[in-house]
Scaffold this motif. Structure first.
Motif, PDB file in Angstrom:
ATOM      1  N   SER A 113      11.187   8.800  -2.410  1.00  0.00           N
ATOM      2  CA  SER A 113      11.887   9.995  -2.893  1.00  0.00           C
ATOM      3  C   SER A 113      11.652  10.209  -4.377  1.00  0.00           C
ATOM      4  CB  SER A 113      13.390   9.865  -2.634  1.00  0.00           C
ATOM      5  OG  SER A 113      13.922   8.773  -3.374  1.00  0.00           O
ATOM      6  N   ASP A 114      10.994   9.265  -5.034  1.00  0.00           N
ATOM      7  CA  ASP A 114      10.747   9.345  -6.466  1.00  0.00           C
ATOM      8  C   ASP A 114       9.237   9.296  -6.700  1.00  0.00           C
ATOM      9  OD1 ASP A 114      10.239   8.564  -9.187  1.00  0.00           O
ATOM     10  OD2 ASP A 114      12.303   7.851  -9.349  1.00  0.00           O
ATOM     11  N   ALA A 115       8.666  10.431  -7.094  1.00  0.00           N
ATOM     12  CA  ALA A 115       7.215  10.516  -7.290  1.00  0.00           C
ATOM     13  C   ALA A 115       6.731   9.531  -8.340  1.00  0.00           C
ATOM     14  CB  ALA A 115       6.820  11.941  -7.664  1.00  0.00           C
ATOM     15  N   ALA A 116       7.541   9.277  -9.359  1.00  0.00           N
ATOM     16  CA  ALA A 116       7.146   8.327 -10.408  1.00  0.00           C
ATOM     17  C   ALA A 116       7.030   6.909  -9.840  1.00  0.00           C
ATOM     18  CB  ALA A 116       8.146   8.366 -11.564  1.00  0.00           C
ATOM     19  N   HIS A 117       7.950   6.538  -8.962  1.00  0.00           N
ATOM     20  CA  HIS A 117       7.872   5.215  -8.348  1.00  0.00           C
ATOM     21  C   HIS A 117       6.636   5.093  -7.457  1.00  0.00           C
ATOM     22  CE1 HIS A 117      12.333   3.831  -8.830  1.00  0.00           C
ATOM     23  NE2 HIS A 117      11.670   3.861  -9.960  1.00  0.00           N
ATOM     24  N   LEU A 118       6.340   6.131  -6.696  1.00  0.00           N
ATOM     25  CA  LEU A 118       5.126   6.090  -5.865  1.00  0.00           C
ATOM     26  C   LEU A 118       3.884   5.981  -6.744  1.00  0.00           C
ATOM     27  CD1 LEU A 118       5.759   8.652  -2.973  1.00  0.00           C
ATOM     28  CD2 LEU A 118       5.728   6.164  -2.850  1.00  0.00           C
ATOM     29  N   ALA A 119       3.881   6.689  -7.870  1.00  0.00           N
ATOM     30  CA  ALA A 119       2.739   6.612  -8.791  1.00  0.00           C
ATOM     31  C   ALA A 119       2.608   5.207  -9.381  1.00  0.00           C
ATOM     32  CB  ALA A 119       2.886   7.653  -9.900  1.00  0.00           C
ATOM     33  N   GLU A 120       3.724   4.597  -9.735  1.00  0.00           N
ATOM     34  CA  GLU A 120       3.700   3.216 -10.249  1.00  0.00           C
ATOM     35  C   GLU A 120       3.133   2.262  -9.204  1.00  0.00           C
ATOM     36  OE1 GLU A 120       7.564   1.894 -11.569  1.00  0.00           O
ATOM     37  OE2 GLU A 120       7.819   3.667 -12.831  1.00  0.00           O
ATOM     38  N   LEU A 121       3.584   2.403  -7.971  1.00  0.00           N
ATOM     39  CA  LEU A 121       3.095   1.540  -6.900  1.00  0.00           C
ATOM     40  C   LEU A 121       1.607   1.777  -6.639  1.00  0.00           C
ATOM     41  CD1 LEU A 121       6.183   1.723  -4.548  1.00  0.00           C
ATOM     42  CD2 LEU A 121       5.280  -0.354  -5.623  1.00  0.00           C
ATOM     43  N   ALA A 122       1.181   3.026  -6.702  1.00  0.00           N
ATOM     44  CA  ALA A 122      -0.243   3.332  -6.525  1.00  0.00           C
ATOM     45  C   ALA A 122      -1.061   2.697  -7.649  1.00  0.00           C
ATOM     46  CB  ALA A 122      -0.461   4.840  -6.479  1.00  0.00           C
ATOM     47  N   ALA A 123      -0.559   2.784  -8.871  1.00  0.00           N
ATOM     48  CA  ALA A 123      -1.262   2.174 -10.006  1.00  0.00           C
ATOM     49  C   ALA A 123      -1.321   0.660  -9.866  1.00  0.00           C
ATOM     50  CB  ALA A 123      -0.579   2.562 -11.313  1.00  0.00           C
ATOM     51  N   ALA A 124      -0.246   0.064  -9.381  1.00  0.00           N
ATOM     52  CA  ALA A 124      -0.211  -1.389  -9.190  1.00  0.00           C
ATOM     53  C   ALA A 124      -1.204  -1.832  -8.123  1.00  0.00           C
ATOM     54  CB  ALA A 124       1.201  -1.833  -8.809  1.00  0.00           C
ATOM     55  N   LYS A 158       4.832  -7.876  -2.291  1.00  0.00           N
ATOM     56  CA  LYS A 158       5.739  -8.401  -3.324  1.00  0.00           C
ATOM     57  C   LYS A 158       6.079  -7.339  -4.362  1.00  0.00           C
ATOM     58  CE  LYS A 158       4.449 -13.197  -2.686  1.00  0.00           C
ATOM     59  NZ  LYS A 158       3.769 -14.365  -3.232  1.00  0.00           N
ATOM     60  N   VAL A 159       5.102  -6.536  -4.750  1.00  0.00           N
ATOM     61  CA  VAL A 159       5.368  -5.459  -5.719  1.00  0.00           C
ATOM     62  C   VAL A 159       6.292  -4.415  -5.095  1.00  0.00           C
ATOM     63  CG1 VAL A 159       4.338  -3.547  -7.025  1.00  0.00           C
ATOM     64  CG2 VAL A 159       3.235  -5.791  -7.021  1.00  0.00           C
ATOM     65  N   ALA A 160       5.984  -3.980  -3.883  1.00  0.00           N
ATOM     66  CA  ALA A 160       6.772  -2.933  -3.223  1.00  0.00           C
ATOM     67  C   ALA A 160       8.200  -3.384  -2.945  1.00  0.00           C
ATOM     68  CB  ALA A 160       6.094  -2.492  -1.937  1.00  0.00           C
ATOM     69  N   ALA A 161       8.424  -4.690  -2.828  1.00  0.00           N
ATOM     70  CA  ALA A 161       9.760  -5.227  -2.532  1.00  0.00           C
ATOM     71  C   ALA A 161      10.636  -5.392  -3.767  1.00  0.00           C
ATOM     72  CB  ALA A 161       9.627  -6.572  -1.822  1.00  0.00           C
ATOM     73  N   LYS A 162      10.113  -5.089  -4.939  1.00  0.00           N
ATOM     74  CA  LYS A 162      10.912  -5.234  -6.158  1.00  0.00           C
ATOM     75  C   LYS A 162      12.161  -4.362  -6.090  1.00  0.00           C
ATOM     76  CE  LYS A 162       7.329  -6.623  -9.388  1.00  0.00           C
ATOM     77  NZ  LYS A 162       6.627  -6.289 -10.626  1.00  0.00           N
ATOM     78  N   ALA A 163      13.229  -4.865  -6.652  1.00  0.00           N
ATOM     79  CA  ALA A 163      14.532  -4.189  -6.600  1.00  0.00           C
ATOM     80  C   ALA A 163      14.475  -2.760  -7.121  1.00  0.00           C
ATOM     81  CB  ALA A 163      15.566  -4.996  -7.375  1.00  0.00           C
ATOM     82  N   ARG A 164      13.660  -2.494  -8.098  1.00  0.00           N
ATOM     83  CA  ARG A 164      13.605  -1.139  -8.684  1.00  0.00           C
ATOM     84  C   ARG A 164      13.111  -0.090  -7.690  1.00  0.00           C
ATOM     85  NH1 ARG A 164      11.586   0.404 -13.098  1.00  0.00           N
ATOM     86  NH2 ARG A 164      10.068   1.973 -12.601  1.00  0.00           N
ATOM     87  N   TYR A 165      12.331  -0.505  -6.671  1.00  0.00           N
ATOM     88  CA  TYR A 165      11.792   0.451  -5.702  1.00  0.00           C
ATOM     89  C   TYR A 165      12.649   0.584  -4.443  1.00  0.00           C
ATOM     90  CZ  TYR A 165       7.721  -0.137  -8.683  1.00  0.00           C
ATOM     91  OH  TYR A 165       6.883  -0.196  -9.767  1.00  0.00           O
ATOM     92  N   LYS A 166      13.512  -0.377  -4.199  1.00  0.00           N
ATOM     93  CA  LYS A 166      14.292  -0.376  -2.961  1.00  0.00           C
ATOM     94  C   LYS A 166      15.135   0.881  -2.758  1.00  0.00           C
ATOM     95  CE  LYS A 166      14.305  -5.233  -1.915  1.00  0.00           C
ATOM     96  NZ  LYS A 166      15.065  -6.404  -1.561  1.00  0.00           N
ATOM     97  N   PRO A 167      15.768   1.429  -3.811  1.00  0.00           N
ATOM     98  CA  PRO A 167      16.593   2.631  -3.566  1.00  0.00           C
ATOM     99  C   PRO A 167      15.789   3.901  -3.277  1.00  0.00           C
ATOM    100  CG  PRO A 167      17.213   1.545  -5.628  1.00  0.00           C
ATOM    101  CD  PRO A 167      15.938   0.922  -5.168  1.00  0.00           C
ATOM    102  N   THR A 168      14.468   3.871  -3.521  1.00  0.00           N
ATOM    103  CA  THR A 168      13.693   5.108  -3.398  1.00  0.00           C
ATOM    104  C   THR A 168      12.542   5.043  -2.403  1.00  0.00           C
ATOM    105  OG1 THR A 168      12.206   4.518  -5.220  1.00  0.00           O
ATOM    106  CG2 THR A 168      14.224   5.746  -5.785  1.00  0.00           C
ATOM    107  N   THR A 169      12.350   3.897  -1.758  1.00  0.00           N
ATOM    108  CA  THR A 169      11.222   3.789  -0.834  1.00  0.00           C
ATOM    109  C   THR A 169      11.648   3.208   0.508  1.00  0.00           C
ATOM    110  OG1 THR A 169      10.610   1.569  -1.597  1.00  0.00           O
ATOM    111  CG2 THR A 169       9.541   3.441  -2.696  1.00  0.00           C
ATOM    112  N   THR A 170      10.905   3.544   1.519  1.00  0.00           N
ATOM    113  CA  THR A 170      11.040   2.910   2.829  1.00  0.00           C
ATOM    114  C   THR A 170       9.662   2.880   3.468  1.00  0.00           C
ATOM    115  OG1 THR A 170      12.362   2.784   4.855  1.00  0.00           O
ATOM    116  CG2 THR A 170      11.648   4.989   4.170  1.00  0.00           C
ATOM    117  N   ASN A 171       9.426   1.862   4.225  1.00  0.00           N
ATOM    118  CA  ASN A 171       8.115   1.606   4.790  1.00  0.00           C
ATOM    119  C   ASN A 171       8.200   1.637   6.317  1.00  0.00           C
ATOM    120  OD1 ASN A 171       5.395   0.725   4.616  1.00  0.00           O
ATOM    121  ND2 ASN A 171       6.049  -1.354   5.033  1.00  0.00           N
TER     122      ASN A 171
END
Length: 182
Positions: A113-124, A158-171
């Motif tokens: 739900s957060d484009a910035a978080h998806l961009a961070e994960l894509a960069a990672a 491990k990156v995707a499971a970080k607490a900062r992404y949990k409120p905005t992502t689902t897999n």
């Protein structure tokens, strides 16, 4: 009627239990038709009447908010969902850029739900070992192919499971998403 798919985040893990029968009953009590749940991980397909009694259509944002509020009240947690039309989900599934049938690999779609978080994960994902994880950006999603042997121990998991992404992502596994489409 519009066909929708609701993907609930964080249910049946971490002490939040949402039984499929109760979930279906909640959606039916909200006036939705043709409600069906898929697996026990918070996947609901349903139909929404186009207009309310005043002839006005409920926006997707208002519908999402109403469902999240009802889930929170009924099951006692801070609910967050991804809400897609059936057509949107079909496009996501169709656009999966990897061989979904590749032996020994899991095909996943990461919704956010957060484009910035998806961009961070894509960069990672740029530094990943492609023998274990491959990630590609899609429209509002990340497509992720993960070698089964590595699973939740892979670098991207491990990156995707970080607490900062949990409120905005689902897999979701691509196979689960396909089961929501028939």
């Amino acid at each position: 009627m519009t066909e929708y798919i609701a993907l609930l985040r964080g249910v049946n893990v971490g002490g939040i239990t949402v039984r499929s029968a109760e979930l279906k009953a909640l959606f039916e009590s909200m006036g939705f038709a043709s409600v069906r749940t898929v697996l026990a991980s918070g996947n609901v397909a349903f139909e929404q009447v186009e207009a309310d009694d005043d002839g006005r259509a409920e926006t997707s944002a208002a519908l999402k908010e109403r469902i999240e509020r009802a889930l929170g009240e009924r099951f006692g947690y801070e609910a967050w969902i991804v809400l897609l039309t059936r057509a949107e989900l079909a496009r996501v599934v169709e656009a999966f850029p990897f061989d979904a049938e590749r032996a020994g690999w899991h095909p996943y779609v990461l919704f956010g739900s957060d484009a910035a978080h998806l961009a961070e994960l894509a960069a990672a994902s740029s530094d990943l070992d492609e023998a274990d994880d491959v990630v590609r950006a899609g429209e509002g999603v990340l497509y992720w192919h993960n070698r089964r042997e590595r699973g939740v121990d892979s670098a991207f998991a491990k990156v995707a499971a970080k607490a900062r992404y949990k409120p905005t992502t689902t897999n979701r596994n691509l196979r689960t998403l396909a089961k929501l489409l028939p």
